[in-house]
Design a protein around this motif. Structure first.
Motif, PDB file in Angstrom:
ATOM      1  N   VAL A 122       0.843  -1.199   0.000  1.00 19.15           N
ATOM      2  CA  VAL A 122       0.000   0.000   0.000  1.00 19.15           C
ATOM      3  C   VAL A 122       0.880   1.253   0.000  1.00 19.15           C
ATOM      4  O   VAL A 122       0.656   2.193  -0.764  1.00 19.15           O
ATOM      5  N   ALA A 123       1.903   1.223   0.869  1.00 24.87           N
ATOM      6  CA  ALA A 123       2.809   2.367   0.963  1.00 24.87           C
ATOM      7  C   ALA A 123       3.516   2.601  -0.366  1.00 24.87           C
ATOM      8  O   ALA A 123       3.701   3.753  -0.798  1.00 24.87           O
ATOM      9  N   PHE A 124       3.883   1.508  -1.006  1.00 23.28           N
ATOM     10  CA  PHE A 124       4.571   1.613  -2.298  1.00 23.28           C
ATOM     11  C   PHE A 124       3.668   2.303  -3.328  1.00 23.28           C
ATOM     12  O   PHE A 124       4.073   3.238  -4.016  1.00 23.28           O
ATOM     13  N   LYS A 125       2.407   1.843  -3.396  1.00 26.34           N
ATOM     14  CA  LYS A 125       1.467   2.426  -4.358  1.00 26.34           C
ATOM     15  C   LYS A 125       1.278   3.913  -4.084  1.00 26.34           C
ATOM     16  O   LYS A 125       1.254   4.727  -4.998  1.00 26.34           O
ATOM     17  N   LYS A 126       1.143   4.228  -2.796  1.00 24.21           N
ATOM     18  CA  LYS A 126       0.899   5.626  -2.426  1.00 24.21           C
ATOM     19  C   LYS A 126       2.109   6.477  -2.805  1.00 24.21           C
ATOM     20  O   LYS A 126       1.958   7.566  -3.350  1.00 24.21           O
ATOM     21  N   GLU A 127       3.278   5.946  -2.535  1.00 25.90           N
ATOM     22  CA  GLU A 127       4.482   6.708  -2.839  1.00 25.90           C
ATOM     23  C   GLU A 127       4.580   6.988  -4.334  1.00 25.90           C
ATOM     24  O   GLU A 127       4.954   8.080  -4.750  1.00 25.90           O
ATOM     25  N   ILE A 128       4.219   5.998  -5.129  1.00 25.10           N
ATOM     26  CA  ILE A 128       4.273   6.169  -6.582  1.00 25.10           C
ATOM     27  C   ILE A 128       3.255   7.227  -7.011  1.00 25.10           C
ATOM     28  O   ILE A 128       3.574   8.130  -7.779  1.00 25.10           O
ATOM     29  N   LEU A 129       2.033   7.121  -6.473  1.00 24.57           N
ATOM     30  CA  LEU A 129       0.988   8.080  -6.838  1.00 24.57           C
ATOM     31  C   LEU A 129       1.419   9.493  -6.492  1.00 24.57           C
ATOM     32  O   LEU A 129       1.296  10.414  -7.303  1.00 24.57           O
ATOM     33  N   ASP A 130       1.951   9.647  -5.263  1.00 27.65           N
ATOM     34  CA  ASP A 130       2.418  10.956  -4.833  1.00 27.65           C
ATOM     35  C   ASP A 130       3.554  11.438  -5.724  1.00 27.65           C
ATOM     36  O   ASP A 130       3.608  12.613  -6.099  1.00 27.65           O
ATOM     37  N   GLY A 131       4.436  10.531  -6.072  1.00 30.36           N
ATOM     38  CA  GLY A 131       5.616  10.884  -6.860  1.00 30.36           C
ATOM     39  C   GLY A 131       5.262  11.306  -8.275  1.00 30.36           C
ATOM     40  O   GLY A 131       5.960  12.093  -8.898  1.00 30.36           O
ATOM     41  N   LEU A 132       4.140  10.756  -8.790  1.00 29.54           N
ATOM     42  CA  LEU A 132       3.791  11.026 -10.186  1.00 29.54           C
ATOM     43  C   LEU A 132       2.848  12.217 -10.318  1.00 29.54           C
ATOM     44  O   LEU A 132       2.279  12.449 -11.357  1.00 29.54           O
ATOM     45  N   ARG A 133       2.650  12.923  -9.173  1.00 30.76           N
ATOM     46  CA  ARG A 133       1.785  14.108  -9.241  1.00 30.76           C
ATOM     47  C   ARG A 133       2.602  15.233  -9.861  1.00 30.76           C
ATOM     48  O   ARG A 133       3.812  15.308  -9.680  1.00 30.76           O
ATOM     49  N   GLY A 134       1.929  16.120 -10.587  1.00 32.34           N
ATOM     50  CA  GLY A 134       2.645  17.233 -11.209  1.00 32.34           C
ATOM     51  C   GLY A 134       3.324  16.800 -12.501  1.00 32.34           C
ATOM     52  O   GLY A 134       3.106  15.686 -12.976  1.00 32.34           O
ATOM     53  N   ASP A 135       4.168  17.670 -13.055  1.00 30.62           N
ATOM     54  CA  ASP A 135       4.761  17.376 -14.366  1.00 30.62           C
ATOM     55  C   ASP A 135       6.254  17.117 -14.276  1.00 30.62           C
ATOM     56  O   ASP A 135       6.834  16.528 -15.165  1.00 30.62           O
ATOM     57  N   SER A 136       6.861  17.543 -13.161  1.00 27.15           N
ATOM     58  CA  SER A 136       8.327  17.551 -13.170  1.00 27.15           C
ATOM     59  C   SER A 136       8.927  16.327 -12.489  1.00 27.15           C
ATOM     60  O   SER A 136       9.896  16.425 -11.782  1.00 27.15           O
ATOM     61  N   TYR A 137       8.308  15.196 -12.682  1.00 28.69           N
ATOM     62  CA  TYR A 137       8.886  14.004 -12.053  1.00 28.69           C
ATOM     63  C   TYR A 137       9.643  13.160 -13.055  1.00 28.69           C
ATOM     64  O   TYR A 137       9.398  13.257 -14.261  1.00 28.69           O
ATOM     65  N   ASN A 138      10.545  12.380 -12.523  1.00 29.12           N
ATOM     66  CA  ASN A 138      11.228  11.405 -13.356  1.00 29.12           C
ATOM     67  C   ASN A 138      10.648  10.045 -12.985  1.00 29.12           C
ATOM     68  O   ASN A 138      10.892   9.516 -11.907  1.00 29.12           O
ATOM     69  N   PHE A 139       9.862   9.532 -13.912  1.00 31.17           N
ATOM     70  CA  PHE A 139       9.106   8.318 -13.610  1.00 31.17           C
ATOM     71  C   PHE A 139      10.005   7.189 -13.098  1.00 31.17           C
ATOM     72  O   PHE A 139       9.771   6.595 -12.048  1.00 31.17           O
ATOM     73  N   ALA A 140      11.044   6.904 -13.830  1.00 28.89           N
ATOM     74  CA  ALA A 140      11.911   5.780 -13.464  1.00 28.89           C
ATOM     75  C   ALA A 140      12.492   5.975 -12.074  1.00 28.89           C
ATOM     76  O   ALA A 140      12.550   5.046 -11.277  1.00 28.89           O
ATOM     77  N   GLU A 141      12.849   7.220 -11.764  1.00 29.44           N
ATOM     78  CA  GLU A 141      13.454   7.511 -10.467  1.00 29.44           C
ATOM     79  C   GLU A 141      12.448   7.300  -9.337  1.00 29.44           C
ATOM     80  O   GLU A 141      12.760   6.714  -8.309  1.00 29.44           O
ATOM     81  N   VAL A 142      11.223   7.807  -9.573  1.00 27.78           N
ATOM     82  CA  VAL A 142      10.165   7.659  -8.573  1.00 27.78           C
ATOM     83  C   VAL A 142       9.952   6.176  -8.259  1.00 27.78           C
ATOM     84  O   VAL A 142       9.928   5.757  -7.102  1.00 27.78           O
ATOM     85  N   VAL A 143       9.841   5.370  -9.298  1.00 27.19           N
ATOM     86  CA  VAL A 143       9.592   3.938  -9.113  1.00 27.19           C
ATOM     87  C   VAL A 143      10.776   3.274  -8.419  1.00 27.19           C
ATOM     88  O   VAL A 143      10.613   2.502  -7.474  1.00 27.19           O
ATOM     89  N   TYR A 144      11.966   3.613  -8.842  1.00 31.48           N
ATOM     90  CA  TYR A 144      13.168   3.006  -8.286  1.00 31.48           C
ATOM     91  C   TYR A 144      13.285   3.280  -6.788  1.00 31.48           C
ATOM     92  O   TYR A 144      13.511   2.388  -5.977  1.00 31.48           O
ATOM     93  N   LYS A 145      13.053   4.550  -6.436  1.00 28.24           N
ATOM     94  CA  LYS A 145      13.145   4.923  -5.023  1.00 28.24           C
ATOM     95  C   LYS A 145      12.099   4.194  -4.189  1.00 28.24           C
ATOM     96  O   LYS A 145      12.392   3.662  -3.122  1.00 28.24           O
ATOM     97  N   ALA A 146      10.873   4.202  -4.681  1.00 31.13           N
ATOM     98  CA  ALA A 146       9.772   3.577  -3.942  1.00 31.13           C
ATOM     99  C   ALA A 146      10.034   2.083  -3.767  1.00 31.13           C
ATOM    100  O   ALA A 146       9.803   1.507  -2.702  1.00 31.13           O
ATOM    101  N   GLN A 147      10.544   1.480  -4.820  1.00 32.42           N
ATOM    102  CA  GLN A 147      10.842   0.048  -4.755  1.00 32.42           C
ATOM    103  C   GLN A 147      11.891  -0.231  -3.690  1.00 32.42           C
ATOM    104  O   GLN A 147      11.751  -1.129  -2.876  1.00 32.42           O
TER     105      GLN A 147
END
Ligand code: GDP
Ligand code: MG
Length: 692
Positions: free
Chosen positions: A414-439
């Motif tokens: 659950v925490a992982f999903k939430k972190e990804i959702l939060d990380g992908l908010r807005g436009d200035s995110y790096n998708f791969a980085e967000v996923v990597y960190k959360a993982q």
């Protein structure tokens, strides 16, 4: 009889000097000894206690001696009654000797005052004729011998050497049964030696102590030699089983002072551990922990009673089994109480913080409690019961551990999903980085918490659970990436539409033979840019080769459809008719210099009209099919290119056709009507000019 029943305290009411009748006149062992030992404060004494018993004829001052030596509270028969019993009967010497046998009616026990000593005293009714009830006295003597470290053999000076006198005869029987019951155990070293302490009473001093000692030793040796021994113990000596010690006490009344001081001397030998002739030698200890004494003695009594040929080790094992079970179940129930506190939280899905530390503490506490009380018992039994206890503990803890893992798995996901959702908010995110960190965080939190919940000594493992969590995390990440890729493809498509719009408008507005060449050239250029954009992003997403193939196919198809939509827009009826009309007008209503024509009657309107119309009609086939002059510019989209992003059927070659034949005819006839209107208008204008 009244004296023999209940707790008599002789006016002293403190629990530490309470007496208890451990065997009553019905030869039943008391069920209250354990409680009494606890009341004496000896329950937790472990091996730090001693057990002493007394043996001897009735009214030889046994109880008096015990009370003086140990501060116990045994009943002492008063002088008048004593006179009535033995002395008052005016018996012959021989008769007096024979009558000294006590008809035992019970065995009492008392704790020594301020000493960790349990003292046993036999209580008897007045002497009766010999032979009437030897059973109880034999049994109580045997019991005293088998259970105590020191057996005080109490006798008058004048009884020494009187083998026919009851005491020695009794000793013979007792030795015999004792040897039969416990002789083998003694040899294997599991049953300790016993000290026989002879106390000669009313020693007047006529016969020196050394002589008395010699006589007694000789008597005992003779008794021993005449014993009926089991064959395998035939060669055993008295000294293999017993140590002998001798002491004398002066006459209690005639030399009262000396009596008192000698009693005090003797007492010192029981009390002072550093004394050279200290009597409670460790070798005499039966190695039964204080909290097991009651059960042990009951077992001995039972054995003596039924005269079963049981070995003491078996007895010790039985005792150990009983006590270790008891100790274990106490430890287990305390443990269960503790473990219960976290059962509900775990079952309700919570990740309990510090669960591992708690579980380890409960487990250690339970084992420590068990070890403290049970380790003194028979080693084999103690060890076996410990293993059983450990298994029970772990059986209780295991569901907590597994529950914790399961809950941890869920919350981490659950925490992982939430972190990804939060990380992908807005436009200035790096998708791969967000996923990597959360993982990374997910795996770290799970591993740490799972490891905390481990209990050393178990075979619990959490690695499988981590693997399954990783798999689920990967699946979620994949889903996110696919969503993200879709979003990206949509964005690229939108951008593509924007870029393609103007160049296509321009190209299609000027109908030239290579019109489609420039349309397709532009299309390819922009599509290529779009693909490059896609691939750059896709690489950073870690998209798979397969995903790239699918996405690119979708992108190409959508680009093509966007182009087709643009073409459709430019070739819709009003638009295409407008284009045709403009083309026609340019040729018919304007001259080659772009000047509007004014028709004169002599002008060849018909030819001009026909020429302009024919030239315009040639455009219709040009528009009707996307076909470049330069065949290298031809574009084909593999029809099998699957687009997982949409499910529409798609027939690429059909999309090259802009107008069907029917449509072409319809447009042609519509245009003809328009053109005819211009012709009529031109004709009219000449008529008008003539009329002027
Ligand atoms: P038990 O039956 O062996 O326990 O004897 P008791 O201790 O009850 O004593 C019986 C009687 O003997 C009591 O009246 C005591 O006062 C007396 N008595 C105790 N010790 C001695 C002793 O050393 N010498 C003599 N002569 N009498 C004693
Ligand atoms: Mg007595």
């Amino acid at each position: 009889k009244a004296l023999a029943n209940g707790h008599l305290t002789n006016g002293i009411s403190s629990a530490s000097t309470e007496r208890i009748q451990i065997i009553n006149d019905e030869k039943a062992f008391t069920p209250d000894l354990t409680t009494q030992i606890e009341r004496w404060g000896l329950r937790d004494a472990g091996f730090n206690y001693n057990l002493v018993a007394v043996f001897g004829s009735q009214s030889t001052g046994k109880s008096t001696l015990l009370n003086k030596l140990f501060g116990t509270t045994f009943d002492v028969m008063d002088e008048t009654r004593r006179q009535q019993t033995t002395k008052g009967k005016n018996l012959s010497f021989r008769e007096a000797c024979e009558i000294v046998l006590t008809e035992i009616t019970g065995i009492w026990m008392c704790r020594g005052k301020d000493m960790n000593v349990m003292v046993m005293d036999v209580e008897g009714t007045d002497g009766r004729e010999r032979g009437e009830d030897q059973d109880f006295e034999r049994k109580s003597a045997l019991f005293s011998l088998a259970s105590s470290e020191i057996l005080i053999v109490n006798l008058w000076e004048h009884q020494v050497g009187l083998y026919q006198g009851a005491n020695m005869g009794l000793l013979k029987t007792v030795f015999e049964v004792n040897l039969g019951l416990f002789g083998k155990a003694a040899l294997s070293g599991t049953h300790s030696r016993t000290l026989l302490l002879f106390v000669i009473r009313d020693h007047i001093g006529q016969t020196p102590m050394a002589n008395l000692q010699t006589t007694l030793t000789a008597d005992l040796t003779r008794i021993w030699e005449n014993l009926a021994k089991p064959t395998e113990l035939q060669d055993r000596k008295l000294t293999d089983y017993f140590d002998l010690a001798f002491t004398a006490l002066p006459h209690k009344i005639l030399s009262a002072d000396k009596f008192e001081s000698e009693v005090i001397n003797l007492r010192t030998r029981f009390v002072n551990k550093s004394s050279e002739d200290y009597l409670f030698k460790p070798a005499y200890h039966k190695r039964i922990p204080a909290d097991g004494v009651a059960f042990y003695m009951e077992g001995i009594w039972d054995q003596v009673q039924t005269n079963k040929d049981l070995d003491l080790p078996t007895q010790q094992e039985l005792l150990a089994q009983f006590r270790c079970d008891e100790i274990s179940s106490v430890a287990l129930s305390e443990f269960n109480e503790q473990a219960k506190s976290q059962k509900r939280p775990v079952e309700s899905g919570r990740v309990v913080e510090g669960l591992g530390a708690m579980m380890r503490n409960w487990r250690t506490d339970a084992l420590t409690r068990y070890d403290r009380d049970a380790s003194r018992y028979h080693k084999g039994v103690y060890g076996r019961k410990r293993a059983e206890l450990l298994a029970s503990l772990d059986t209780t803890l295991s569901p907590l551990f597994l529950g914790q893992l399961k809950n941890l798995h869920k919350t981490c996901l659950v925490a992982f999903k939430k972190e990804i959702l939060d990380g992908l908010r807005g436009d200035s995110y790096n998708f791969a980085e967000v996923v990597y960190k959360a993982q990374g965080r997910c795996v770290e939190v799970f591993s740490e918490t799972a490891q905390e919940a481990l209990v050393q000594g178990t075979e619990w493992a959490w690695e499988d659970e981590l693997e399954s969590l990783k798999e689920e995390v990967r699946a979620v990440a994949d889903q996110c990436r696919q969503d993200e890729t879709k979003k990206m493809v949509n964005l690229i498509e939108k951008n593509f539409k924007k870029l393609i719009s103007e160049p296509v408008d321009l190209a299609l507005n000027k109908a030239k033979p290579d019109m489609w060449d420039s349309v397709l050239r532009t299309f390819k250029e922009i599509l290529e840019k779009s693909e490059t954009t896609y691939l750059a992003k896709a690489t950073s997403f870690n998209c798979t080769e397969e995903e790239n193939i699918t996405s690119l196919a979708a992108l190409r198809k959508r680009a093509w459809l966007a182009l087709r939509a643009k073409i459709d827009e430019q070739t819709a009826d009003p638009a295409i008719l407008g284009k045709l009309r403009a083309h026609f007008e340019e040729r018919f209503r304007y001259d080659e210099h772009g000047v509007p024509r004014v028709w004169k009657p002599e002008d060849d309107i018909d030819s001009a009209f026909k020429k302009a119309k024919d030239e315009t009609l040639e455009l219709v086939p040009l528009y009707s099919k996307i076909s470049p002059v330069d065949s290298t510019l031809e574009y084909t989209l593999p029809s099998e290119a699957t687009d997982t992003l949409s499910s529409e059927e798609f027939d690429f070659p059909a999309t090259l056709i802009v107008f069907t034949e029917t449509k072409t005819l319809e447009l042609t006839s519509k245009f003809r009507r328009d053109a005819d209107a211009y012709y009529v208008e031109a004709k009219r204008s000449t008529v008008a000019s003539i009329a002027q």
